[in-house]
Enzyme design. Sequence first.
Site, mmCIF file in Angstrom:
data_model
loop_
_atom_site.group_PDB
_atom_site.id
_atom_site.type_symbol
_atom_site.label_atom_id
_atom_site.label_comp_id
_atom_site.label_asym_id
_atom_site.label_seq_id
_atom_site.Cartn_x
_atom_site.Cartn_y
_atom_site.Cartn_z
ATOM 1 N N GLY A 23 93.338 -9.251 -52.655
ATOM 2 C CA GLY A 23 91.974 -8.812 -52.934
ATOM 3 C C GLY A 23 90.943 -9.927 -52.984
ATOM 4 O O GLY A 23 89.839 -9.722 -53.465
ATOM 5 N N LYS A 79 96.426 1.839 -53.995
ATOM 6 C CA LYS A 79 96.187 1.550 -55.421
ATOM 7 C C LYS A 79 95.529 2.776 -56.075
ATOM 8 O O LYS A 79 95.852 3.893 -55.704
ATOM 9 C CB LYS A 79 95.361 0.266 -55.564
ATOM 10 C CG LYS A 79 95.964 -0.874 -54.732
ATOM 11 C CD LYS A 79 95.388 -2.214 -55.013
ATOM 12 C CE LYS A 79 96.097 -3.238 -54.128
ATOM 13 N NZ LYS A 79 95.675 -4.604 -54.415
ATOM 14 N N HIS A 106 104.934 -4.560 -57.905
ATOM 15 C CA HIS A 106 103.655 -5.080 -57.409
ATOM 16 C C HIS A 106 103.037 -5.981 -58.485
ATOM 17 O O HIS A 106 103.165 -5.703 -59.677
ATOM 18 C CB HIS A 106 102.706 -3.926 -57.065
ATOM 19 C CG HIS A 106 101.484 -4.396 -56.353
ATOM 20 N ND1 HIS A 106 100.425 -4.975 -57.021
ATOM 21 C CD2 HIS A 106 101.156 -4.412 -55.031
ATOM 22 C CE1 HIS A 106 99.502 -5.330 -56.131
ATOM 23 N NE2 HIS A 106 99.920 -4.994 -54.917
ATOM 24 N N GLU A 119 103.828 -11.220 -51.483
ATOM 25 C CA GLU A 119 102.395 -11.115 -51.734
ATOM 26 C C GLU A 119 101.961 -12.213 -52.709
ATOM 27 O O GLU A 119 102.079 -12.046 -53.930
ATOM 28 C CB GLU A 119 102.068 -9.760 -52.361
ATOM 29 C CG GLU A 119 102.377 -8.580 -51.476
ATOM 30 C CD GLU A 119 101.518 -7.385 -51.860
ATOM 31 O OE1 GLU A 119 100.731 -6.940 -51.025
ATOM 32 O OE2 GLU A 119 101.618 -6.928 -53.010
ATOM 33 N N ASN A 125 98.487 0.246 -49.076
ATOM 34 C CA ASN A 125 98.635 0.455 -50.519
ATOM 35 C C ASN A 125 97.258 0.841 -51.058
ATOM 36 O O ASN A 125 96.383 -0.006 -51.166
ATOM 37 C CB ASN A 125 99.145 -0.843 -51.176
ATOM 38 C CG ASN A 125 99.159 -0.757 -52.693
ATOM 39 O OD1 ASN A 125 99.046 0.333 -53.267
ATOM 40 N ND2 ASN A 125 99.298 -1.902 -53.352
ATOM 41 N N GLU A 138 100.222 -6.262 -59.618
ATOM 42 C CA GLU A 138 99.319 -5.588 -60.577
ATOM 43 C C GLU A 138 100.122 -4.840 -61.642
ATOM 44 O O GLU A 138 99.656 -4.680 -62.775
ATOM 45 C CB GLU A 138 98.362 -4.660 -59.809
ATOM 46 C CG GLU A 138 97.304 -5.484 -59.081
ATOM 47 C CD GLU A 138 96.751 -4.853 -57.812
ATOM 48 O OE1 GLU A 138 96.910 -3.634 -57.617
ATOM 49 O OE2 GLU A 138 96.152 -5.586 -57.007
ATOM 50 N N SER A 171 95.118 -9.761 -48.622
ATOM 51 C CA SER A 171 93.940 -9.912 -47.760
ATOM 52 C C SER A 171 94.258 -9.805 -46.273
ATOM 53 O O SER A 171 93.668 -10.509 -45.449
ATOM 54 C CB SER A 171 93.211 -11.225 -48.075
ATOM 55 O OG SER A 171 92.712 -11.181 -49.407
#
Length: 254
Positions: A172, A12, A94, A166, A10, A96, A212
């Site tokens: 991250g 991003k 997702h 996730e 991904n 985010e 991660s």
Amino acid sequence: MGRSLIIIGNWKMHKTLQEAEQFVRDFLKKVPSCEIEVGLAVPFTALAALSLLTESFLKIGAQDVSQHNEGAYTGEISGAMLRDAGASFTLVGHSERRRYHQEGAKVIAHKVRAALSQGLRVVLCVGETEQEHFLGETEKVLEEQLLQGLKEIKEEEVSSLVIAYEPVWAIGTGRAAMPEEAQRAHSFCRSVIEKKYGKGVAMRLSILYGGSVSDKNIQELLKKPDIDGALVGGASLNVESFVTIVNLSGEINL
Ligand code: PGA
């Protein structure tokens, strides 16, 4: 168990068109063929060009899709447009998107519906925040997000679906979930799917882990029975590290 192993990068909001093309060329030089399925969820601007470069095992997909099929929705990209640009899948929900774009349960359910109806495979992302994790609410959150996201989805459509677990606190941060912890969450997600669609559907569904993932932890994660692959953010931006992750995953698949 018969589920295919899937590794998806991904990207991003990273990579210009030129950087994206260079990545795929370099990747295919190092990995010309592969037994596992590999995907790259790339920025919209790179979809069309990258889908011309790929091989059958390497799928190009989007990171988001509009809930609408057409109309006066400035800035939106429909599932049909994604297909037209060569995407074969899209991420939906997702964390985010949920967090920075205020995507709620209804919007996500409509996005899943819209993408599937346009013939895209959907990677539905679910996961608890750090606070929910510490409050012991992981299972409650996962059940809600799965049932809400799949509200309009019929049993026969689940074959075009992949789930990505996730945990938000692991994305991250360099703090991946421990393999046992991830396994528990994956097994729980599968039980939710089983309750809604039956055992056969649940056993065929691939559930990826994200948060991660690196070359250091990928194999331990994939050894767990309900972890069928990974959604890789940061470590997918560098071709060497993504190649290593794909190769290490291939070893587990043997
Ligand atoms: P990360 O991101 O691998 O950089 O933690 C994963 C994701 O957000 O999909």
